[in-house]
Design a protein around this motif. Structure first.
Motif, PDB file in Angstrom:
ATOM      1  N   UNK A  52       0.853  -1.188   0.000  1.00  0.00           N
ATOM      2  CA  UNK A  52       0.000   0.000   0.000  1.00  0.00           C
ATOM      3  C   UNK A  52       0.886   1.234   0.000  1.00  0.00           C
ATOM      4  N   UNK A  53       0.443   2.259  -0.705  1.00  0.00           N
ATOM      5  CA  UNK A  53       1.162   3.521  -0.775  1.00  0.00           C
ATOM      6  C   UNK A  53       0.837   4.339   0.467  1.00  0.00           C
ATOM      7  N   UNK A  54       1.877   4.710   1.211  1.00  0.00           N
ATOM      8  CA  UNK A  54       1.711   5.487   2.435  1.00  0.00           C
ATOM      9  C   UNK A  54       2.857   6.489   2.524  1.00  0.00           C
ATOM     10  N   UNK A  55       2.513   7.747   2.586  1.00  0.00           N
ATOM     11  CA  UNK A  55       3.520   8.810   2.658  1.00  0.00           C
ATOM     12  C   UNK A  55       4.548   8.699   1.537  1.00  0.00           C
ATOM     13  N   UNK A  56       4.081   8.369   0.327  1.00  0.00           N
ATOM     14  CA  UNK A  56       4.960   8.299  -0.831  1.00  0.00           C
ATOM     15  C   UNK A  56       5.816   7.056  -0.932  1.00  0.00           C
ATOM     16  N   UNK A  57       5.616   6.079  -0.033  1.00  0.00           N
ATOM     17  CA  UNK A  57       6.388   4.845  -0.020  1.00  0.00           C
ATOM     18  C   UNK A  57       5.447   3.653  -0.111  1.00  0.00           C
ATOM     19  N   UNK A  58       5.841   2.634  -0.887  1.00  0.00           N
ATOM     20  CA  UNK A  58       5.076   1.389  -0.938  1.00  0.00           C
ATOM     21  C   UNK A  58       5.497   0.540   0.244  1.00  0.00           C
ATOM     22  N   UNK A  59       4.548   0.218   1.106  1.00  0.00           N
ATOM     23  CA  UNK A  59       4.826  -0.533   2.344  1.00  0.00           C
ATOM     24  C   UNK A  59       3.971  -1.788   2.408  1.00  0.00           C
ATOM     25  N   UNK A  60       4.552  -2.807   3.025  1.00  0.00           N
ATOM     26  CA  UNK A  60       3.806  -4.052   3.251  1.00  0.00           C
ATOM     27  C   UNK A  60       2.897  -3.880   4.453  1.00  0.00           C
ATOM     28  N   UNK A  61       1.636  -4.280   4.281  1.00  0.00           N
ATOM     29  CA  UNK A  61       0.655  -4.229   5.355  1.00  0.00           C
ATOM     30  C   UNK A  61       0.112  -5.646   5.518  1.00  0.00           C
ATOM     31  N   UNK A  62       0.143  -6.154   6.738  1.00  0.00           N
ATOM     32  CA  UNK A  62      -0.401  -7.487   7.031  1.00  0.00           C
ATOM     33  C   UNK A  62      -1.916  -7.395   7.053  1.00  0.00           C
ATOM     34  N   UNK A  63      -2.569  -8.366   6.432  1.00  0.00           N
ATOM     35  CA  UNK A  63      -4.034  -8.367   6.369  1.00  0.00           C
ATOM     36  C   UNK A  63      -4.639  -9.163   7.506  1.00  0.00           C
TER      37      UNK A  63
END
Length: 63
Positions: A52-63
């Motif tokens: 997911x894009x967060x603050x201009x960075x693609x980050x892994x988010x656990x579902x």
């Protein structure tokens, strides 16, 4: 040998996302890329994480 748990990458033409997907794949991760107009998302594809894009960075988010 079991497959690694899957990561979902949403459809985007962002070069930063493409680079992150490539980095994860080189590291041995299994990344499933979404398609334009695709119905369903990460959980429907059996993924346990999502980029997911967060603050201009693609980050892994656990579902």
């Amino acid at each position: 040998m079991p497959q690694p748990e899957a990561i979902f990458a949403p459809w985007s033409d962002d070069p930063a996302l493409a680079a992150e997907v490539e980095r994860l794949r080189v590291a041995g991760q299994r990344v499933i890329s979404g398609l334009p107009g695709q119905q369903g998302g990460a959980q429907e594809m059996g993924c346990i994480q999502e980029l997911r894009l967060s603050d201009g960075q693609w980050r892994l988010v656990r579902l």
